[in-house]
Design a protein around this motif. Structure first.
Motif, PDB file in Angstrom:
ATOM      1  N   SER A   1      19.817  -7.582   1.739  1.00  0.00           N
ATOM      2  CA  SER A   1      18.620  -7.630   0.898  1.00  0.00           C
ATOM      3  C   SER A   1      17.648  -6.500   1.218  1.00  0.00           C
ATOM      4  O   SER A   1      16.710  -6.251   0.455  1.00  0.00           O
ATOM      5  N   LEU A   2      17.869  -5.802   2.332  1.00  0.00           N
ATOM      6  CA  LEU A   2      16.976  -4.728   2.752  1.00  0.00           C
ATOM      7  C   LEU A   2      17.588  -3.346   2.560  1.00  0.00           C
ATOM      8  O   LEU A   2      16.913  -2.338   2.813  1.00  0.00           O
ATOM      9  N   TYR A   3      18.822  -3.288   2.107  1.00  0.00           N
ATOM     10  CA  TYR A   3      19.519  -2.002   2.011  1.00  0.00           C
ATOM     11  C   TYR A   3      19.137  -1.285   0.725  1.00  0.00           C
ATOM     12  O   TYR A   3      19.296  -1.817  -0.376  1.00  0.00           O
ATOM     13  N   PRO A   4      18.636  -0.028   0.820  1.00  0.00           N
ATOM     14  CA  PRO A   4      18.197   0.681  -0.384  1.00  0.00           C
ATOM     15  C   PRO A   4      19.340   1.190  -1.251  1.00  0.00           C
ATOM     16  O   PRO A   4      19.109   1.599  -2.387  1.00  0.00           O
ATOM     17  N   GLY A   5      20.562   1.230  -0.740  1.00  0.00           N
ATOM     18  CA  GLY A   5      21.698   1.746  -1.501  1.00  0.00           C
ATOM     19  C   GLY A   5      22.194   3.053  -0.916  1.00  0.00           C
ATOM     20  O   GLY A   5      21.455   3.811  -0.286  1.00  0.00           O
ATOM     21  N   ASP A   6      23.471   3.330  -1.132  1.00  0.00           N
ATOM     22  CA  ASP A   6      24.094   4.518  -0.548  1.00  0.00           C
ATOM     23  C   ASP A   6      23.468   5.825  -1.028  1.00  0.00           C
ATOM     24  O   ASP A   6      23.519   6.835  -0.318  1.00  0.00           O
ATOM     25  N   ASP A   7      22.861   5.833  -2.211  1.00  0.00           N
ATOM     26  CA  ASP A   7      22.218   7.059  -2.695  1.00  0.00           C
ATOM     27  C   ASP A   7      20.954   7.385  -1.916  1.00  0.00           C
ATOM     28  O   ASP A   7      20.445   8.507  -1.999  1.00  0.00           O
TER      29      ASP A   7
ATOM     30  N   ARG B   1       0.832  -1.206   0.000  1.00  0.00           N
ATOM     31  CA  ARG B   1       0.000   0.000   0.000  1.00  0.00           C
ATOM     32  C   ARG B   1       0.870   1.260   0.000  1.00  0.00           C
ATOM     33  O   ARG B   1       0.492   2.278  -0.584  1.00  0.00           O
ATOM     34  N   ILE B   2       2.030   1.190   0.663  1.00  0.00           N
ATOM     35  CA  ILE B   2       2.951   2.333   0.626  1.00  0.00           C
ATOM     36  C   ILE B   2       3.510   2.493  -0.776  1.00  0.00           C
ATOM     37  O   ILE B   2       3.514   3.591  -1.347  1.00  0.00           O
ATOM     38  N   VAL B   3       3.977   1.376  -1.356  1.00  0.00           N
ATOM     39  CA  VAL B   3       4.540   1.411  -2.706  1.00  0.00           C
ATOM     40  C   VAL B   3       3.492   1.851  -3.718  1.00  0.00           C
ATOM     41  O   VAL B   3       3.786   2.591  -4.674  1.00  0.00           O
ATOM     42  N   GLY B   4       2.242   1.424  -3.507  1.00  0.00           N
ATOM     43  CA  GLY B   4       1.176   1.735  -4.455  1.00  0.00           C
ATOM     44  C   GLY B   4       0.669   3.162  -4.388  1.00  0.00           C
ATOM     45  O   GLY B   4      -0.197   3.545  -5.178  1.00  0.00           O
ATOM     46  N   GLY B   5       1.158   3.953  -3.432  1.00  0.00           N
ATOM     47  CA  GLY B   5       0.805   5.362  -3.391  1.00  0.00           C
ATOM     48  C   GLY B   5      -0.376   5.727  -2.512  1.00  0.00           C
ATOM     49  O   GLY B   5      -0.802   6.886  -2.494  1.00  0.00           O
TER      50      GLY B   5
ATOM     51  N   LYS C   1      12.479   3.644  -1.061  1.00  0.00           N
ATOM     52  CA  LYS C   1      12.809   4.517  -2.186  1.00  0.00           C
ATOM     53  C   LYS C   1      11.618   5.390  -2.566  1.00  0.00           C
ATOM     54  O   LYS C   1      11.793   6.563  -2.940  1.00  0.00           O
ATOM     55  N   HIS C   2      10.422   4.840  -2.464  1.00  0.00           N
ATOM     56  CA  HIS C   2       9.230   5.618  -2.812  1.00  0.00           C
ATOM     57  C   HIS C   2       9.075   6.811  -1.870  1.00  0.00           C
ATOM     58  O   HIS C   2       8.854   7.948  -2.322  1.00  0.00           O
ATOM     59  N   VAL C   3       9.208   6.579  -0.576  1.00  0.00           N
ATOM     60  CA  VAL C   3       9.084   7.660   0.404  1.00  0.00           C
ATOM     61  C   VAL C   3      10.214   8.670   0.218  1.00  0.00           C
ATOM     62  O   VAL C   3       9.993   9.889   0.214  1.00  0.00           O
ATOM     63  N   HIS C   4      11.427   8.177   0.054  1.00  0.00           N
ATOM     64  CA  HIS C   4      12.591   9.041  -0.135  1.00  0.00           C
ATOM     65  C   HIS C   4      12.421   9.925  -1.371  1.00  0.00           C
ATOM     66  O   HIS C   4      12.708  11.131  -1.343  1.00  0.00           O
ATOM     67  N   ASP C   5      11.926   9.339  -2.465  1.00  0.00           N
ATOM     68  CA  ASP C   5      11.758  10.094  -3.710  1.00  0.00           C
ATOM     69  C   ASP C   5      10.719  11.193  -3.563  1.00  0.00           C
ATOM     70  O   ASP C   5      10.872  12.286  -4.142  1.00  0.00           O
ATOM     71  N   LEU C   6       9.665  10.945  -2.795  1.00  0.00           N
ATOM     72  CA  LEU C   6       8.655  11.980  -2.587  1.00  0.00           C
ATOM     73  C   LEU C   6       9.235  13.159  -1.807  1.00  0.00           C
ATOM     74  O   LEU C   6       8.906  14.321  -2.080  1.00  0.00           O
TER      75      LEU C   6
END
Length: 477
Positions: A290-296, A202-206, A258-263
């Motif tokens: 497997s849970l790490y979003p990446g350094d960016d 539901r978070i990913v779906g907006g 990533k979705h929350v971060h991008d917003l």
């Protein structure tokens, strides 16, 4: 003998109804409609308070090389301080001097200062009642540099007062932003993470985008940096955003992050320190990589870990608790580390010893730039202030110069640290000049006591006693 009459029957029924209301219905109604005990009343303001406007207009503190103490700048240089421009040998006639270039404004002081670390605090009440913070500061003779507090998504609003109340005292706010409703937490351990309304899909779906965007705008308008510890301890099973719970699937946690971060990025909320904060690793935990979003997408890595969790009472030092996980983290990221939750029990009378060893061991980990103590009573009493020896041990350790840095609304969060030094390699054998050097054995990991729950199958209890709230729910097991 009393005669049974209609008036007496009516009176008894009325008395029974009155008792039922007073002792059953009224308490339930009041509990359901009472305001949150830890919440600000009234409409949330949107404008900056006067103290913040003045603080942001003042010169930014700076740090000189080799000095961990911020100093205030003096603003633009005076004409006497500005060297005259050199004459132009190609120009003919009378020499003319152009205006002196304006000096560059010094960069804000980093927080914490390089080589130092901050010591923060987390309490149950957070910014809604600062008495525990003041009691702690008095006991250990040190004002915390960071105050961590929880805000659940059930609240559905952004209130800048929770941040301003902290920042006004020279303390950096760190919010544990939790996508769930703790009021509905199951009392059954294995079902604590079951809240379908807050599934990762539901978070990913907006579905929560309006709320997330409201927060992004609110954080952008604060005017100073904060730390955002979003959806922490995701490698466990006890929260609705964990991939082991709530019908979530592998890969959805990173997608949600990533979705929350991008917003936030799209809203221009760039004064946010993103804190990716798992629990210390334990048997059957979801693999960290497997849970790490990446350094960016991450600025600081946080960790939760305690000495003396129920079921893990055997003594384990700070390094024994955290080093195994730190080594795994360094396999995929060199981001600065903050111990976002830690504390020690005194059930065996060893809290003071544990704190003393913690301060002895912290300098050996320059990549750990901060530590937040959980000053509250939960499964056990974690408070430093509950013990005179513990308070004295903490006061002695935190008096070291590396913890003397201060945060201001103009501070710049420290985002890079030197990588940990590799273990020393013993000299190669010299029996023969032509013989190749013998490889040094790999360092044996520190014992894992305190890093996983007892038992060899699926955990039956959370491996560390975390779970502070933005308001005080009934305690779960």
């Amino acid at each position: 003998m009393l005669r049974i009459t209609v008036p007496r029957i009516v009176g008894l029924l009325a008395l029974a109804l009155l008792a039922s209301y007073a002792f059953v219905l009224a308490p339930k109604y009041n509990a359901r409609h009472a305001p949150e005990p830890y919440a600000f009343s009234g409409k949330a303001p949107t404008a900056m308070p006067d103290w913040l406007v003045a603080a942001l207009a003042a010169p930014a503190p700076t740090t000189t090389a080799g000095d961990a103490t911020p100093t205030a700048t003096t603003g633009a240089a005076t004409p006497a301080d500005t060297p005259a421009p050199a004459p132009d040998p190609t120009a003919g006639g009378e020499e003319t001097a152009g205006p002196a270039p304006a000096p560059a404004e010094p960069a804000p002081a980093p927080f914490p200062a390089p080589g130092g670390a901050f010591m923060g605090l987390m309490t149950k009440a957070g910014p809604y009642d600062l008495a525990p913070v003041e009691e702690f500061a008095t006991a250990v003779k040190h004002n915390p540099n960071v105050l961590e507090f929880s805000v659940g998504w059930w609240d559905k609003r952004f209130d800048r007062r929770v941040f301003d109340t902290v920042a006004e005292r020279g303390i950096m706010p760190m919010v544990a932003w939790e996508p769930w409703d703790f009021h509905k937490e199951s009392k059954v351990d294995k079902l604590r993470g079951e809240q379908p309304d807050y599934a990762l899909s539901r978070i990913v779906g907006g579905e929560f985008d309006p709320y997330i965007k409201q927060w992004a705008e609110g954080v952008k308008n604060l005017g100073y940096p904060i730390a955002l510890r979003f959806a922490h301890e995701m490698n466990g099973y006890w929260y609705p955003w964990a991939e082991q719970a709530n019908g979530n699937r592998r890969g959805q946690y990173v997608q949600a992050w990533k979705h929350v971060h991008d917003l936030f990025r799209q809203a221009g909320a760039d004064k946010v320190v993103w804190v990716w904060s798992p629990n210390i690793d334990y048997e059957n935990a979801t693999p960290l990589d497997s849970l790490y979003p990446g350094d960016d997408y991450v600025d600081w890595i946080g960790l939760s870990g305690y000495y003396g969790t129920i079921g893990l009472e055997k003594y384990a030092s700070f390094e024994q608790i955290f080093e195994p996980t730190l080594k795994k983290l360094r396999a995929f990221s060199q981001k600065p580390v903050v111990i976002t939750e830690t504390a020690a029990t005194d059930s065996s009378g060893q809290k003071a010893r544990w704190i003393t060893e913690m301060f002895e061991q912290l300098p050996r980990h320059p990549d750990i730039i901060g530590l937040i103590w959980y000053e509250a009573v939960k499964e056990v009493d974690w408070r430093v202030t509950a013990s005179g020896p513990a308070s004295a041990a903490y006061a002695a350790g935190v008096s070291a110069p590396r913890y003397a840095g201060q945060w201001t609304v103009r501070s710049q969060p420290l985002l890079t640290v030197p990588p940990p030094a590799p273990p020393a390699t013993p000299p190669a054998a010299t029996s023969s000049p032509s013989a190749p050097a013998s490889p040094s054995p790999s360092a044996k990991p520190t014992g894992g006591t305190g890093t996983k729950p007892s038992g060899g199958t699926a955990p039956t209890r959370k491996p560390t006693a975390t779970k502070p709230r933005s308001s005080p729910p009934a305690e779960a097991g």
